[in-house]
Each structure stands twice: as C-alpha cells, then as structure tokens.
Enzyme design. Sequence first.
Site, PDB file in Angstrom:
ATOM      1  N   MET A 143      -5.035   5.420 -14.728  1.00 30.15           N
ATOM      2  CA  MET A 143      -4.727   4.060 -14.256  1.00 30.15           C
ATOM      3  C   MET A 143      -5.992   3.333 -13.800  1.00 30.15           C
ATOM      4  O   MET A 143      -6.170   2.150 -14.042  1.00 30.15           O
ATOM      5  CB  MET A 143      -3.709   4.106 -13.117  1.00 30.15           C
ATOM      6  CG  MET A 143      -2.292   4.369 -13.581  1.00 30.15           C
ATOM      7  SD  MET A 143      -1.110   4.123 -12.243  1.00 30.15           S
ATOM      8  CE  MET A 143      -1.148   2.330 -12.049  1.00 30.15           C
ATOM      9  N   LYS A 170       0.801  -1.239   0.000  1.00 26.35           N
ATOM     10  CA  LYS A 170       0.000   0.000   0.000  1.00 26.35           C
ATOM     11  C   LYS A 170       0.830   1.283   0.000  1.00 26.35           C
ATOM     12  O   LYS A 170       0.358   2.351   0.384  1.00 26.35           O
ATOM     13  CB  LYS A 170      -1.010   0.036   1.178  1.00 26.35           C
ATOM     14  CG  LYS A 170      -1.834  -1.182   1.408  1.00 26.35           C
ATOM     15  CD  LYS A 170      -2.346  -1.865   0.180  1.00 26.35           C
ATOM     16  CE  LYS A 170      -3.439  -1.135  -0.544  1.00 26.35           C
ATOM     17  NZ  LYS A 170      -3.878  -1.934  -1.739  1.00 26.35           N
ATOM     18  N   GLY A 181       2.256   2.447  -2.880  1.00 28.64           N
ATOM     19  CA  GLY A 181       2.292   3.038  -4.214  1.00 28.64           C
ATOM     20  C   GLY A 181       2.960   2.129  -5.238  1.00 28.64           C
ATOM     21  O   GLY A 181       3.469   2.600  -6.255  1.00 28.64           O
ATOM     22  N   THR A 182       2.910   0.831  -4.982  1.00 28.58           N
ATOM     23  CA  THR A 182       3.541  -0.158  -5.869  1.00 28.58           C
ATOM     24  C   THR A 182       3.027  -0.053  -7.305  1.00 28.58           C
ATOM     25  O   THR A 182       3.805   0.039  -8.250  1.00 28.58           O
ATOM     26  CB  THR A 182       3.225  -1.595  -5.369  1.00 28.58           C
ATOM     27  OG1 THR A 182       3.153  -1.592  -3.953  1.00 28.58           O
ATOM     28  CG2 THR A 182       4.238  -2.586  -5.858  1.00 28.58           C
ATOM     29  N   ARG A 240       5.963   5.207   2.148  1.00 27.91           N
ATOM     30  CA  ARG A 240       4.769   6.054   2.281  1.00 27.91           C
ATOM     31  C   ARG A 240       4.488   6.261   3.762  1.00 27.91           C
ATOM     32  O   ARG A 240       4.822   5.375   4.581  1.00 27.91           O
ATOM     33  CB  ARG A 240       3.577   5.359   1.611  1.00 27.91           C
ATOM     34  CG  ARG A 240       2.326   6.208   1.554  1.00 27.91           C
ATOM     35  CD  ARG A 240       1.146   5.460   0.952  1.00 27.91           C
ATOM     36  NE  ARG A 240       0.034   6.351   0.703  1.00 27.91           N
ATOM     37  CZ  ARG A 240      -1.166   5.983   0.285  1.00 27.91           C
ATOM     38  NH1 ARG A 240      -1.402   4.699   0.042  1.00 27.91           N
ATOM     39  NH2 ARG A 240      -2.133   6.867   0.107  1.00 27.91           N
ATOM     40  N   HIS A 282       7.175  -7.278  -2.370  1.00 28.73           N
ATOM     41  CA  HIS A 282       6.861  -6.675  -1.067  1.00 28.73           C
ATOM     42  C   HIS A 282       7.732  -7.323   0.019  1.00 28.73           C
ATOM     43  O   HIS A 282       7.561  -7.046   1.194  1.00 28.73           O
ATOM     44  CB  HIS A 282       5.410  -6.949  -0.677  1.00 28.73           C
ATOM     45  CG  HIS A 282       4.381  -6.198  -1.458  1.00 28.73           C
ATOM     46  ND1 HIS A 282       4.461  -4.871  -1.745  1.00 28.73           N
ATOM     47  CD2 HIS A 282       3.187  -6.612  -1.968  1.00 28.73           C
ATOM     48  CE1 HIS A 282       3.376  -4.489  -2.411  1.00 28.73           C
ATOM     49  NE2 HIS A 282       2.590  -5.533  -2.562  1.00 28.73           N
ATOM     50  N   SER A 329      -5.155   2.603   4.170  1.00 30.26           N
ATOM     51  CA  SER A 329      -5.247   1.967   2.847  1.00 30.26           C
ATOM     52  C   SER A 329      -5.249   0.439   2.996  1.00 30.26           C
ATOM     53  O   SER A 329      -6.030  -0.260   2.348  1.00 30.26           O
ATOM     54  CB  SER A 329      -4.066   2.435   1.992  1.00 30.26           C
ATOM     55  OG  SER A 329      -4.118   1.879   0.718  1.00 30.26           O
ATOM     56  N   LYS A 351      -8.364   6.162  -3.371  1.00 29.91           N
ATOM     57  CA  LYS A 351      -8.470   7.607  -3.231  1.00 29.91           C
ATOM     58  C   LYS A 351      -7.226   8.305  -3.797  1.00 29.91           C
ATOM     59  O   LYS A 351      -7.309   9.356  -4.402  1.00 29.91           O
ATOM     60  CB  LYS A 351      -8.605   7.931  -1.741  1.00 29.91           C
ATOM     61  CG  LYS A 351      -9.557   9.033  -1.431  1.00 29.91           C
ATOM     62  CD  LYS A 351      -9.856   9.051   0.058  1.00 29.91           C
ATOM     63  CE  LYS A 351     -10.772  10.182   0.423  1.00 29.91           C
ATOM     64  NZ  LYS A 351     -10.977  10.252   1.877  1.00 29.91           N
TER      65      LYS A 351
END
Length: 298
Positions: A235, A56, A58-59, A133, A111, A141, A261
């Site tokens: 996207m 979460k 921004g991958t 992040r 990850h 998120s 969002k």
Amino acid sequence: MERKILRRDEVRKFDKNVKIHDVLFMGVTLTPVFLTEEWHNFEFAEEDVLLVTYPKSGTHWMMEILSLIHCRGDPKWVQSEFIWNRAPWIEVDECFNHLKKNKCSPFISSHLPIQFMPESFFKSKVKVIYVIRNPKDIIVSGYLFWKGVSYAQKAESLDQFYDWFMEGSVPYGSWFDHVHGWLSMREHDNFLLLSYEELKRDLRNTVKKISQFLGVELGLEAIDLVLNNCSFQVMKNNNMSNYSSIDESIVNKKESPIFRKGVTGDWKNHLTVAQAETFDKLYREKMKDLPSELFPWD
Ligand code: PPS
C-alpha cells in the site's frame, strides 16, 4: 441533536477549524456539506457499504481491503483508481459530489460521528463496517499526522495533543463519544465491528469475516491476493493509495506519511507512564457501560 440546515454559500464561510454541535471540524478542504439541505436529503442505496472510523483507526487499510474483496483479489482497480474515488468520504465536498455523479463502487467512507448522518441513513439497511483501534495508538498516530497537514490545527507537542484528545478537542471530536455513538448499532445485523488489532493479528480470518458480511465468496487464491495486495509495504508503494499525488503544501508527506509505521502498541514508545495511567483512568470511567470484550486492547 437539533440540526441547523444551512445554505451552501453559508457553509463556505467557515474558518480553518470550527466546532459544530460540539465536534471539531477542519474547514478549507472539509466543507461541512453535512449541514446542508442537500446532505439532509441524501439517500443511501440498498447496496451501499459504509465504512466508518474515528481518524487514524485504519481507514485506508480497510478501504484497500474492501476494494480488493470487491474485485476478488484482482489488484487492477486499486492500482488504477484513487483510493478516495473507490470509497469516497461522504463528508468531503469533492467526494460527496463525486459520489452523486460518478459512483463507481458500493463503498462510502466517513469519519463522522453517528449523529451527523443524513436522516435517510437511519431508515436504511445500508451495511456498516466500523473499525476501532487502541485509542492510545490513535493519539500517537494522530499527533504525528495532523502536524503535517496544512489545514489542521497543529499541536506544539505530543503533550498538547494528548490534552486535546482527552478533552475531545481534536478533529471529529471525542473518541469516546464517537465509539459510543456508533456502537449503539452493534446489535444490528447490518453492522460489523472490526478492530485494527484483529486485522494485525489475523488478517486472513478477518478478510473472510468481511467477505461473508458483504456476501462475496472468495476462494483461497483470491484471499491470498487480497492479503498480498493490502500489506503495509504494498500500500505504501501504491501511488493510487499513498497520497503521492497530493501537493506537499497540503500534506507534508515526509513529516506525516499516511503509512507511517503500521504497528500496534507504538504508544509505549511515545506516551509517558503518567500519561498512560491518566488515560486508562479516564478510559475506565468513560467506557464502563460498554462490554470490555468489544475492545481487543483491554
Ligand atoms: S486517516 O488519515 O484518519 O484516514 O488514517 P487511517 O487510515 O485511519 O489510519 C492510518 C494508520 O493506519 C496505518 N495503516 C496500516 N497499518 C497496517 N497495515 C496497513 N496496510 C496499513 N495501512 C495504513 C497507518 O500506518 C497509520 O497508523 P500509524 O500508527 O500512524 O502507522
């Protein structure tokens, strides 16, 4: 960390969620090939670029940016090839197999905490891009995403997920450990640290920084094309990137869209003042050995 090497048929026996070396992993789709001999012997190629994130962070955004830079802004590839083929997740069984058979790009995603990387990684000069992040935004998120994913352990409430996150009992383990592990590479010249926040604040300059790191020259027109084609809205509408082809029984996309969002600071709308304060206290304690300039939310 003493790594136990398993046979493939042994790793198939894992349940829904399993802790391996104290890190929580989700079974079912995520077969821990990274405990097998095959993984152990996996060789990174010189030209590979490894994108690493805690979930979460921004991958998908970075996968799209890398794909677009690779094609100098031309969106044909991102519109015709699934995102998970363009930058396969090395720890996902199907992607790992794809990577070995039909590698179609230099990009690999993960990850995984650094200690799970194959041995060859530590000897290679593979370029690593690590995106961080604000962890409070990751909590929100993550809670809203995992609750719609069939194979994930679902929290009953944000409060419960917050507690799990504080303990590190969430997929891929403790955020604090993940960041510490990967930032141990921060002085290496094959390592680029980026943040979701800087992507939001100054995407143009961040794209330039990434292309320089990759050794790809981008003209003004190409940069504009990259920026336009990696926007949140584009996207979200790109069927090759938005998971629309994934069955609803696996990810409930209405409840848990991957493009939810796309803002910074949404934690303020979800965490209580007490939760934010308790988090900040733990954060200060756990992060005191790292320079605060590394983290744009501090
Ligand atoms: S995952 O499932 O762990 O791989 O998720 P990941 O891709 O790392 O993170 C998902 C969050 O990134 C936001 N996102 C974006 N923000 C801005 N612009 C673009 N283009 C973009 N693409 C993805 C996504 O909305 C998730 O954040 P939240 O806060 O949930 O909206």
